[in-house]
Design a protein around this motif. Structure first.
Motif, short mmCIF file in Angstrom:
data_model
loop_
_atom_site.label_atom_id
_atom_site.label_comp_id
_atom_site.label_asym_id
_atom_site.label_seq_id
_atom_site.Cartn_x
_atom_site.Cartn_y
_atom_site.Cartn_z
N GLY A 59 43.26 29.47 36.49
CA GLY A 59 42.37 29.12 37.72
C GLY A 59 42.44 30.76 38.41
N ASP A 60 43.15 31.65 37.90
CA ASP A 60 43.38 33.08 38.26
C ASP A 60 42.54 33.75 37.48
N VAL A 61 42.42 35.32 37.64
CA VAL A 61 42.03 35.97 36.76
C VAL A 61 42.89 37.37 36.44
N LEU A 62 43.16 37.48 35.33
CA LEU A 62 43.92 38.79 35.01
C LEU A 62 42.94 39.78 34.66
N VAL A 63 43.06 40.85 35.28
CA VAL A 63 42.38 42.09 35.36
C VAL A 63 43.05 43.24 34.64
N ARG A 64 42.51 43.67 33.49
CA ARG A 64 43.26 44.82 32.79
C ARG A 64 42.25 46.02 32.69
N ASN A 65 42.90 47.01 33.36
CA ASN A 65 42.08 48.35 33.49
C ASN A 65 42.18 49.23 32.16
N ALA A 66 41.24 48.92 31.20
CA ALA A 66 40.98 49.70 29.92
C ALA A 66 40.81 51.20 30.27
N SER A 67 40.41 51.57 31.34
CA SER A 67 40.09 53.08 31.58
C SER A 67 41.65 53.76 31.25
N HIS A 68 42.57 53.29 31.47
CA HIS A 68 43.81 54.05 31.45
C HIS A 68 44.45 54.22 29.85
N ALA A 69 45.20 55.23 29.52
CA ALA A 69 45.68 55.50 27.99
C ALA A 69 46.59 54.31 27.71
N GLU A 70 47.42 53.64 28.76
CA GLU A 70 48.15 52.37 28.31
C GLU A 70 47.66 51.21 29.21
N VAL A 112 36.29 41.61 40.37
CA VAL A 112 36.34 39.89 40.14
C VAL A 112 35.06 39.44 41.03
N ALA A 113 35.09 39.88 42.26
CA ALA A 113 33.98 39.33 43.25
C ALA A 113 32.55 39.94 42.80
N ILE A 114 32.49 41.12 41.95
CA ILE A 114 31.12 41.84 42.04
C ILE A 114 30.44 41.17 40.70
N HIS A 174 48.45 48.47 33.21
CA HIS A 174 47.77 48.24 34.42
C HIS A 174 47.00 46.94 34.30
N GLU A 175 47.53 45.79 34.20
CA GLU A 175 46.99 44.63 34.44
C GLU A 175 47.53 43.76 35.43
N TYR A 176 46.68 43.04 36.13
CA TYR A 176 47.25 42.38 37.37
C TYR A 176 46.46 41.11 37.65
N ASN A 177 47.23 40.07 38.33
CA ASN A 177 46.79 38.84 38.38
C ASN A 177 46.13 38.62 39.58
N VAL A 178 44.77 38.31 39.58
CA VAL A 178 43.92 38.27 41.05
C VAL A 178 44.03 36.71 41.04
N GLN A 179 44.62 36.04 42.31
CA GLN A 179 44.61 34.88 42.66
C GLN A 179 43.10 34.32 43.26
N ILE A 194 39.73 31.46 49.88
CA ILE A 194 39.28 31.20 51.28
C ILE A 194 37.70 31.49 51.15
N ASP A 195 36.80 30.43 51.16
CA ASP A 195 35.46 30.70 51.01
C ASP A 195 35.15 31.51 49.84
N GLY A 196 35.45 31.18 48.69
CA GLY A 196 35.10 32.03 47.55
C GLY A 196 35.52 33.39 47.44
N VAL A 197 36.40 33.81 47.96
CA VAL A 197 36.82 35.24 48.24
C VAL A 197 38.23 35.07 47.33
N PRO A 198 38.46 36.19 46.43
CA PRO A 198 39.75 36.46 45.84
C PRO A 198 40.62 36.94 47.08
N THR A 199 41.59 36.36 47.08
CA THR A 199 42.61 36.61 48.56
C THR A 199 43.71 37.47 48.15
N SER A 200 44.23 37.79 46.82
CA SER A 200 45.40 38.52 46.63
C SER A 200 45.47 38.97 45.29
#
Length: 146
Positions: free
Chosen positions: A31-42, A82-84, A46-51, A57-63
């Motif tokens: 139910g969460d989204v792992l976001v990896r930034n492939a713009s970086h050399a490594e 994620v939101a866009i 540069h990957e983070y979990n967006v809850q 809260i009202d469809g908004v990723p909160t953290s």
């Protein structure tokens, strides 16, 4: 519909632009989204979990697990990325529905884009005239500025 998702998140223009042009890759986990930034050399560093799951809260990723989301007020570029992207939000919602015992149909969602038509998830009205929303760039309707 109430105010737009971007209006509720209220990102800075800098964060919004980076969320649109950086090469993000998305994976869905519990139910969460792992976001990896492939713009970086490594990108693996540069990957983070967006809850998104029950912490929404009202469809908004909160953290997000990134340092910027912890350090600054306002949403980070990963939450905005994620939101866009309506297709990511739809996939997470569908995954949550299945996890909660709901049914999924075989119907494919409509893209909302016909030739040069404005995409259904267009957010250009909340951006300045110089910079298009991701939905318009992704559909080929508008190009990113040089």
């Amino acid at each position: 519909m109430s105010e737009s998702l971007l209006a509720r998140l209220d990102p800075t223009k800098r964060v919004l632009k980076r969320a649109q042009y950086e090469a993000f890759e998305f994976s869905l986990f519990d139910g969460d989204v792992l976001v990896r930034n492939a713009s970086h050399a490594e990108p693996e560093n540069h990957e983070y979990n967006v809850q998104y799951n029950v912490r929404m809260i009202d469809g908004v990723p909160t953290s997000c697990g990134c340092p910027a989301d912890q350090r600054y007020t306002g949403p980070c570029k990963h939450r905005i990325a994620v939101a866009i992207r309506r297709s990511i939000l739809d996939a997470v919602e569908q995954m949550q529905m299945v996890a909660d015992g709901g049914a999924v149909t075989d119907e494919q969602p409509e893209t909302g884009v016909e030739d040069d038509a404005t995409p259904d998830d267009c957010d250009c009205d909340v951006l300045d005239d110089y910079f298009p929303c991701w939905a318009c760039v992704d559909s080929g309707r508008r190009e990113l500025p040089e």
